[in-house]
Write a protein that holds these residues in place. Sequence first.
Motif, mmCIF file in Angstrom:
data_model
loop_
_atom_site.group_PDB
_atom_site.id
_atom_site.type_symbol
_atom_site.label_atom_id
_atom_site.label_comp_id
_atom_site.label_asym_id
_atom_site.label_seq_id
_atom_site.Cartn_x
_atom_site.Cartn_y
_atom_site.Cartn_z
ATOM 1 N N PHE A 14 0.837 -1.194 0.000
ATOM 2 C CA PHE A 14 0.000 0.000 0.000
ATOM 3 C C PHE A 14 0.872 1.243 0.000
ATOM 4 O O PHE A 14 2.027 1.218 0.415
ATOM 5 C CB PHE A 14 -0.977 0.006 1.183
ATOM 6 N N THR A 15 0.293 2.311 -0.496
ATOM 7 C CA THR A 15 1.014 3.575 -0.599
ATOM 8 C C THR A 15 0.600 4.519 0.523
ATOM 9 O O THR A 15 -0.450 4.354 1.142
ATOM 10 C CB THR A 15 0.754 4.265 -1.948
ATOM 11 N N GLY A 16 1.425 5.523 0.744
ATOM 12 C CA GLY A 16 1.129 6.559 1.727
ATOM 13 C C GLY A 16 1.486 7.922 1.158
ATOM 14 O O GLY A 16 2.439 8.046 0.388
ATOM 15 N N GLU A 17 0.721 8.923 1.523
ATOM 16 C CA GLU A 17 0.952 10.296 1.075
ATOM 17 C C GLU A 17 1.595 11.070 2.213
ATOM 18 O O GLU A 17 1.404 10.746 3.376
ATOM 19 C CB GLU A 17 -0.394 10.924 0.671
ATOM 20 N N VAL A 18 2.354 12.111 1.883
ATOM 21 C CA VAL A 18 3.146 12.799 2.889
ATOM 22 C C VAL A 18 2.287 13.383 4.006
ATOM 23 O O VAL A 18 2.738 13.506 5.150
ATOM 24 C CB VAL A 18 4.010 13.897 2.235
ATOM 25 N N ALA A 19 1.025 13.705 3.709
ATOM 26 C CA ALA A 19 0.161 14.316 4.717
ATOM 27 C C ALA A 19 -0.061 13.395 5.913
ATOM 28 O O ALA A 19 -0.215 13.864 7.041
ATOM 29 C CB ALA A 19 -1.186 14.694 4.105
ATOM 30 N N PHE A 20 -0.074 12.084 5.687
ATOM 31 C CA PHE A 20 -0.286 11.162 6.812
ATOM 32 C C PHE A 20 0.832 10.127 6.933
ATOM 33 O O PHE A 20 0.737 9.186 7.705
ATOM 34 C CB PHE A 20 -1.638 10.447 6.693
ATOM 35 N N LEU A 21 1.916 10.310 6.193
ATOM 36 C CA LEU A 21 3.008 9.345 6.182
ATOM 37 C C LEU A 21 3.582 9.099 7.570
ATOM 38 O O LEU A 21 3.775 7.952 7.996
ATOM 39 C CB LEU A 21 4.104 9.845 5.237
ATOM 40 N N LYS A 22 3.862 10.175 8.307
ATOM 41 C CA LYS A 22 4.507 10.027 9.604
ATOM 42 C C LYS A 22 3.570 9.478 10.681
ATOM 43 O O LYS A 22 4.027 9.065 11.742
ATOM 44 C CB LYS A 22 5.087 11.373 10.044
ATOM 45 N N GLN A 23 2.288 9.473 10.402
ATOM 46 C CA GLN A 23 1.361 8.825 11.327
ATOM 47 C C GLN A 23 1.414 7.311 11.171
ATOM 48 O O GLN A 23 0.987 6.581 12.048
ATOM 49 C CB GLN A 23 -0.058 9.321 11.058
ATOM 50 N N TRP A 24 1.931 6.851 10.046
ATOM 51 C CA TRP A 24 1.928 5.420 9.744
ATOM 52 C C TRP A 24 3.286 4.743 9.941
ATOM 53 O O TRP A 24 3.334 3.557 10.248
ATOM 54 C CB TRP A 24 1.485 5.210 8.292
ATOM 55 N N THR A 25 4.381 5.485 9.737
ATOM 56 C CA THR A 25 5.681 4.822 9.808
ATOM 57 C C THR A 25 5.990 4.301 11.204
ATOM 58 O O THR A 25 6.733 3.327 11.353
ATOM 59 C CB THR A 25 6.808 5.780 9.356
#
Length: 446
Positions: free
Chosen positions: A93-104
Amino acid sequence: MKKRLSWSLLLTLILGVGLLAGCSDSGSASGDGDEADDDVLKVWSFTDELKEPIKTFEEKNGVKVELTIVPIADYPTKLKPVLESGVGAPDVFTGEVAFLKQWTDRDYWENLSQEPYNADELEGDYIDYVYDLGKDSEGNVKALSWQTTPGGIFYKRSIAKEVLGTDDPDQLGEMMSSWDGLFEVGEQLKAEGYRLFPDEGAIRWFAKGEDPQPWVNEDDELIMTDAKLNYFDHAKKLREKDYTAFAPEWSPSWNASMSGPIAYNGGWEEVDEDAAASDKTEVFSYALPTWGLHSVLKPNAEDTSGDWGVTTGPVPYFWGGTWIGIYSGSEKKDLAWDFVQMMTHDEEFLTDWAKETGDVLSYKPVNEKIKDEFSEPFLNGQNNYTFFLDQAKKIEPGIVTKYDQQIDTLLGAQVLEYVDGKKTKEEAIEEFYKQVKNAYPEIKTP
């Protein structure tokens, strides 16, 4: 003056490249759905830009890939439950910078720093800030990206020649290399009936890129830099000096302004085609990143191809980006890694991809081979590829936090309150601090 959309809503609309860079479809593609799950690699994304790569991957590997595209506004809320439960979860799955750091920092993505991936060994091959954004707080690589998305100022050459005496990107960049210089250009344009930018929101990226520091430091303190405080004043000056057309980003007037004159202060209403010439103005430039050329300008300004250039503003900045990784609960991690590898560091694929799409890569080995070959007809032959690669080198890594999307929205809303004259600067800043504290009690505000 017509009522304009608040920047808080506007920022919700603009925080992701997925809104523009190819997220035109939703649903599933590349997979007929009747094969057993064991025979299908499942991929989720918020953009359709993976469609063609998936076809290439299927042909090369003799497998089926099922792509599920979820609109960016719904993507985090729809993906989170399946990642946490594992039911119906994708393999990639992909992630966008707006929520990237919430997921890493969650266990959603596989740790690519470990065996057999060894993604730490790839660090030197990627543009610094792009590689850094895919790490968790402990330095483990969770996601990689094939693209870099620095920004610039796209401008109309014919207006530049008429008003400023040159359309040369370097000379124009020098003119707009400071805030004073930018406003001086705005004054010259206004005197001839043009407007520097479509709206005040255009400068938010420069305010964010100037003196780049994370919103929240390691001690949970809100970092309110002088550059962010000056954002209030710069936006106010644009309004008071009448340097914008009052055409909000993503509005009908904003889109229409790229191809010709528009009615001044169109707001969010439909474009007034019958407006008198005396009530119209033409916008000179737009602050947009790499993908803005192909996903914004070209579709909206097809008839003006060749009358554009791209140059620098007061400071470098970036906007958006797509990262990709493996779901930690996937049972097809080997195949999933093969797909991630193809998307992020397969030289043959990335060379073809960059040449076909114009996407500016983050993978330096390919960039070094192809960067000098680009000549963009829409930009009158300018090599925008080398321009953006140079800008990407200037972007500081380590500045994005999990709080950015919400805090950026809160800041934009209070800047607008000040610009509209509803609050003093001091009142707006105080309200901003209050709202940050309400949203994140753990953050220490000034």
